[in-house]
Design a protein around this motif. Structure first.
Motif, PDB file in Angstrom:
ATOM      1  N   GLY A 130       9.079   9.034 -10.657  1.00 41.89           N
ATOM      2  CA  GLY A 130       8.246   9.640 -11.903  1.00 41.89           C
ATOM      3  C   GLY A 130       9.201   9.503 -13.485  1.00 41.89           C
ATOM      4  O   GLY A 130       8.619   8.899 -14.320  1.00 41.89           O
ATOM      5  N   LYS A 131      10.556   9.692 -13.280  1.00 42.06           N
ATOM      6  CA  LYS A 131      11.094   9.569 -14.515  1.00 42.06           C
ATOM      7  C   LYS A 131      11.132   8.047 -14.917  1.00 42.06           C
ATOM      8  O   LYS A 131      11.196   7.911 -16.149  1.00 42.06           O
ATOM      9  CB  LYS A 131      12.566  10.194 -14.213  1.00 42.06           C
ATOM     10  CG  LYS A 131      13.478  10.199 -15.587  1.00 42.06           C
ATOM     11  CD  LYS A 131      14.812  10.994 -15.280  1.00 42.06           C
ATOM     12  CE  LYS A 131      15.539  11.170 -16.219  1.00 42.06           C
ATOM     13  NZ  LYS A 131      16.812  11.918 -16.450  1.00 42.06           N
ATOM     14  N   GLN A 132      11.299   7.179 -14.064  1.00 47.91           N
ATOM     15  CA  GLN A 132      11.558   5.788 -14.149  1.00 47.91           C
ATOM     16  C   GLN A 132      10.355   5.216 -14.857  1.00 47.91           C
ATOM     17  O   GLN A 132      10.237   4.271 -15.552  1.00 47.91           O
ATOM     18  CB  GLN A 132      12.232   5.048 -13.087  1.00 47.91           C
ATOM     19  CG  GLN A 132      13.504   5.233 -12.698  1.00 47.91           C
ATOM     20  CD  GLN A 132      13.953   4.472 -11.840  1.00 47.91           C
ATOM     21  OE1 GLN A 132      14.704   4.652 -10.548  1.00 47.91           O
ATOM     22  NE2 GLN A 132      13.896   2.959 -11.980  1.00 47.91           N
ATOM     23  N   ILE A 133       9.317   5.809 -14.541  1.00 50.75           N
ATOM     24  CA  ILE A 133       8.113   5.387 -15.092  1.00 50.75           C
ATOM     25  C   ILE A 133       7.182   6.282 -16.283  1.00 50.75           C
ATOM     26  O   ILE A 133       6.013   6.148 -16.583  1.00 50.75           O
ATOM     27  CB  ILE A 133       6.916   4.900 -13.778  1.00 50.75           C
ATOM     28  CG1 ILE A 133       6.581   6.133 -12.991  1.00 50.75           C
ATOM     29  CG2 ILE A 133       7.301   3.776 -13.064  1.00 50.75           C
ATOM     30  CD1 ILE A 133       5.555   5.939 -12.183  1.00 50.75           C
ATOM     31  N   GLY A 134       7.969   7.378 -16.496  1.00 51.49           N
ATOM     32  CA  GLY A 134       7.537   8.286 -17.527  1.00 51.49           C
ATOM     33  C   GLY A 134       6.639   9.278 -16.981  1.00 51.49           C
ATOM     34  O   GLY A 134       5.625   9.697 -17.923  1.00 51.49           O
ATOM     35  N   ILE A 135       6.512   9.721 -15.827  1.00 47.53           N
ATOM     36  CA  ILE A 135       5.417  10.634 -15.585  1.00 47.53           C
ATOM     37  C   ILE A 135       6.108  11.732 -14.606  1.00 47.53           C
ATOM     38  O   ILE A 135       7.296  11.551 -14.098  1.00 47.53           O
ATOM     39  CB  ILE A 135       4.345  10.132 -14.968  1.00 47.53           C
ATOM     40  CG1 ILE A 135       4.466   9.523 -13.408  1.00 47.53           C
ATOM     41  CG2 ILE A 135       3.420   9.290 -15.559  1.00 47.53           C
ATOM     42  CD1 ILE A 135       3.282   9.297 -12.742  1.00 47.53           C
ATOM     43  N   ASN A 194      -6.021   9.448  -9.556  1.00 48.05           N
ATOM     44  CA  ASN A 194      -5.639   8.133  -9.555  1.00 48.05           C
ATOM     45  C   ASN A 194      -4.742   7.675 -10.805  1.00 48.05           C
ATOM     46  O   ASN A 194      -4.706   8.490 -11.870  1.00 48.05           O
ATOM     47  CB  ASN A 194      -6.989   7.173  -9.958  1.00 48.05           C
ATOM     48  CG  ASN A 194      -7.737   6.849  -8.555  1.00 48.05           C
ATOM     49  OD1 ASN A 194      -7.314   6.854  -7.529  1.00 48.05           O
ATOM     50  ND2 ASN A 194      -8.946   7.151  -8.837  1.00 48.05           N
ATOM     51  N   PRO A 195      -3.787   6.774 -10.652  1.00 51.80           N
ATOM     52  CA  PRO A 195      -2.859   6.589 -11.806  1.00 51.80           C
ATOM     53  C   PRO A 195      -3.504   6.007 -12.932  1.00 51.80           C
ATOM     54  O   PRO A 195      -4.774   5.272 -12.646  1.00 51.80           O
ATOM     55  CB  PRO A 195      -1.881   5.603 -11.218  1.00 51.80           C
ATOM     56  CG  PRO A 195      -2.605   4.962  -9.987  1.00 51.80           C
ATOM     57  CD  PRO A 195      -3.509   5.882  -9.342  1.00 51.80           C
ATOM     58  N   SER A 196      -2.995   6.121 -14.110  1.00 51.85           N
ATOM     59  CA  SER A 196      -3.632   5.363 -15.333  1.00 51.85           C
ATOM     60  C   SER A 196      -3.218   4.054 -15.416  1.00 51.85           C
ATOM     61  O   SER A 196      -2.126   3.399 -14.538  1.00 51.85           O
ATOM     62  CB  SER A 196      -2.944   6.079 -16.539  1.00 51.85           C
ATOM     63  OG  SER A 196      -1.452   6.064 -16.679  1.00 51.85           O
ATOM     64  N   SER A 197      -3.872   3.260 -16.075  1.00 52.69           N
ATOM     65  CA  SER A 197      -3.528   1.882 -16.297  1.00 52.69           C
ATOM     66  C   SER A 197      -1.880   1.736 -16.674  1.00 52.69           C
ATOM     67  O   SER A 197      -1.088   0.703 -16.431  1.00 52.69           O
ATOM     68  CB  SER A 197      -4.438   0.966 -17.006  1.00 52.69           C
ATOM     69  OG  SER A 197      -4.650   1.634 -18.408  1.00 52.69           O
ATOM     70  N   GLN A 198      -1.493   2.626 -17.528  1.00 52.72           N
ATOM     71  CA  GLN A 198      -0.395   2.481 -18.207  1.00 52.72           C
ATOM     72  C   GLN A 198       0.757   3.110 -17.160  1.00 52.72           C
ATOM     73  O   GLN A 198       1.640   2.192 -16.917  1.00 52.72           O
ATOM     74  CB  GLN A 198      -0.004   3.688 -19.224  1.00 52.72           C
ATOM     75  CG  GLN A 198       1.363   3.726 -19.868  1.00 52.72           C
ATOM     76  CD  GLN A 198       1.288   4.736 -20.832  1.00 52.72           C
ATOM     77  OE1 GLN A 198       0.609   5.509 -21.405  1.00 52.72           O
ATOM     78  NE2 GLN A 198       2.746   5.075 -21.357  1.00 52.72           N
ATOM     79  N   THR A 199       0.486   3.751 -16.061  1.00 59.11           N
ATOM     80  CA  THR A 199       1.291   3.940 -15.080  1.00 59.11           C
ATOM     81  C   THR A 199       1.301   3.128 -14.109  1.00 59.11           C
ATOM     82  O   THR A 199       2.343   2.553 -13.760  1.00 59.11           O
ATOM     83  CB  THR A 199       0.832   5.637 -14.240  1.00 59.11           C
ATOM     84  OG1 THR A 199       0.988   6.476 -15.092  1.00 59.11           O
ATOM     85  CG2 THR A 199       1.692   5.586 -12.803  1.00 59.11           C
TER      86      THR A 199
END
Length: 134
Positions: A24-29, A43-48
């Protein structure tokens, strides 16, 4: 039963042997968000999704639709061959270049940290030599 995107994200995380927190830290969540996505409750956001693809070299279509056998995008030989030629590297360096480019972010960071330690050591050595000449 069709596999959901969360189970594919779980596969990516396990491939790199990352905890939910580190992934999560590497992708900002947050760890909690990863947990909910992997369980299929959200569901993951498009940003995720874009962050996962960018950070881990994941194939967007595989991740979002489950189409294809390979979760990762392979960097075309033509691009690596061009780098080898542009920078005058030896042909056998191709595997080093590919290895670095396709490495997970934490491995790239370890390589960068190591190289910076060499640069900083050399800079310190030069500064010391300058001050000794004065």
């Amino acid at each position: 039963m069709e596999e959901h995107i969360g189970s594919r994200i779980y596969k990516i995380r396990k491939h790199f042997n990352l905890s939910m927190e580190k992934f999560g830290k590497q992708i900002g969540i947050s760890k909690g968000s990863i947990n909910n996505i992997e369980k299929g409750t959200t569901n993951p956001s498009s940003q995720t999704i874009n962050s996962i693809c960018r950070e881990f070299n994941v194939d967007y279509v595989w991740l979002t639709e489950g189409i294809g056998d390979d979760m990762f995008i392979s960097i075309p030989d033509s691009k690596i061959d061009q780098l080898i030629e542009d920078y005058g590297l030896k042909p056998e360096d191709k595997w080093l270049v590919r290895g670095y480019l396709e490495a997970p972010p934490d491995i790239k960071q370890q390589v960068a940290d190591y190289l910076w330690s060499i640069v900083n050591r050399e800079l310190a050595k030069r500064e010391k030599e300058k001050s000794n000449k004065k």
